[in-house]
Design a protein around this motif. Structure first.
Motif, short mmCIF file in Angstrom:
data_model
loop_
_atom_site.label_atom_id
_atom_site.label_comp_id
_atom_site.label_asym_id
_atom_site.label_seq_id
_atom_site.Cartn_x
_atom_site.Cartn_y
_atom_site.Cartn_z
N ARG A 224 -7.78 -1.62 15.51
CA ARG A 224 -7.78 -2.34 14.22
C ARG A 224 -9.15 -2.21 13.53
O ARG A 224 -9.22 -1.98 12.33
N GLU A 225 -10.22 -2.36 14.30
CA GLU A 225 -11.56 -2.27 13.72
C GLU A 225 -11.86 -0.84 13.28
O GLU A 225 -12.46 -0.63 12.22
N LEU A 226 -11.43 0.15 14.05
CA LEU A 226 -11.63 1.54 13.62
C LEU A 226 -10.84 1.80 12.34
O LEU A 226 -11.35 2.46 11.43
N ALA A 227 -9.65 1.27 12.26
CA ALA A 227 -8.85 1.40 11.04
C ALA A 227 -9.59 0.79 9.84
O ALA A 227 -9.66 1.37 8.76
N ARG A 228 -10.18 -0.38 10.06
CA ARG A 228 -10.93 -1.04 8.98
C ARG A 228 -12.12 -0.19 8.54
O ARG A 228 -12.35 0.00 7.36
N ARG A 229 -12.85 0.35 9.51
CA ARG A 229 -14.04 1.16 9.20
C ARG A 229 -13.70 2.46 8.47
O ARG A 229 -14.53 2.96 7.71
N THR A 230 -12.53 3.00 8.75
CA THR A 230 -12.15 4.29 8.14
C THR A 230 -11.25 4.11 6.93
O THR A 230 -10.90 5.09 6.27
N TRP A 231 -10.83 2.88 6.64
CA TRP A 231 -9.90 2.59 5.55
C TRP A 231 -8.55 3.26 5.81
O TRP A 231 -7.85 3.67 4.87
N LEU A 232 -8.17 3.40 7.07
CA LEU A 232 -6.90 3.99 7.45
C LEU A 232 -6.06 2.93 8.16
O LEU A 232 -6.57 1.87 8.52
N SER A 233 -4.78 3.21 8.37
CA SER A 233 -3.92 2.27 9.07
C SER A 233 -4.09 2.38 10.58
O SER A 233 -4.53 3.41 11.10
N GLU A 234 -3.72 1.31 11.27
CA GLU A 234 -3.75 1.35 12.73
C GLU A 234 -2.78 2.41 13.24
O GLU A 234 -3.05 3.06 14.24
N ALA A 235 -1.66 2.59 12.56
CA ALA A 235 -0.68 3.61 12.96
C ALA A 235 -1.31 5.00 12.90
O ALA A 235 -1.08 5.84 13.77
N THR A 236 -2.12 5.24 11.87
CA THR A 236 -2.80 6.53 11.75
C THR A 236 -3.79 6.72 12.90
O THR A 236 -3.85 7.79 13.50
N ILE A 237 -4.52 5.67 13.22
CA ILE A 237 -5.47 5.75 14.33
C ILE A 237 -4.71 6.07 15.62
O ILE A 237 -5.10 6.99 16.36
N ARG A 238 -3.61 5.35 15.87
CA ARG A 238 -2.82 5.60 17.09
C ARG A 238 -2.27 7.02 17.12
O ARG A 238 -2.28 7.67 18.18
#
Length: 89
Positions: A25-39
């Motif tokens: 969630r925090e990586l998603a926030r930092r990159t302005w991407l969704s958690e689904a994208t991170i996963r």
């Protein structure tokens, strides 16, 4: 994206999160991407990211611009595809 490239990106994202002690969630926030994208990209499924996603990952990881292959950007500025070559009869 080859399996080797997607694996490299997946490892880098996971190692970055672990080193920073942050969640998806925090990586998603930092990159302005969704958690689904991170996963998706941490899963190393071989998908090519869009240019925006690739740049976001490069920025957060401190990688040089263009070091992650992306969709469309690879084709831009090259010869037209067979579809757009203009089959004039």
């Amino acid at each position: 994206m080859s399996g080797e490239e997607s694996g490299r990106l997946a490892r880098a994202l996971i190692e970055f999160r672990e080193a920073e002690g942050i969640s998806e969630r925090e990586l998603a926030r930092r990159t302005w991407l969704s958690e689904a994208t991170i996963r998706t990209f941490e899963g190393g499924r071989g998908d090519l990211p869009t240019p925006i996603v690739a740049r976001s990952f490069e920025e957060v990881l401190g990688w040089a611009p263009g070091s992650i292959k992306a969709t469309q950007s690879e084709a831009m500025g090259r010869e037209p595809s067979a579809d757009s070559a203009g089959d004039v009869e």
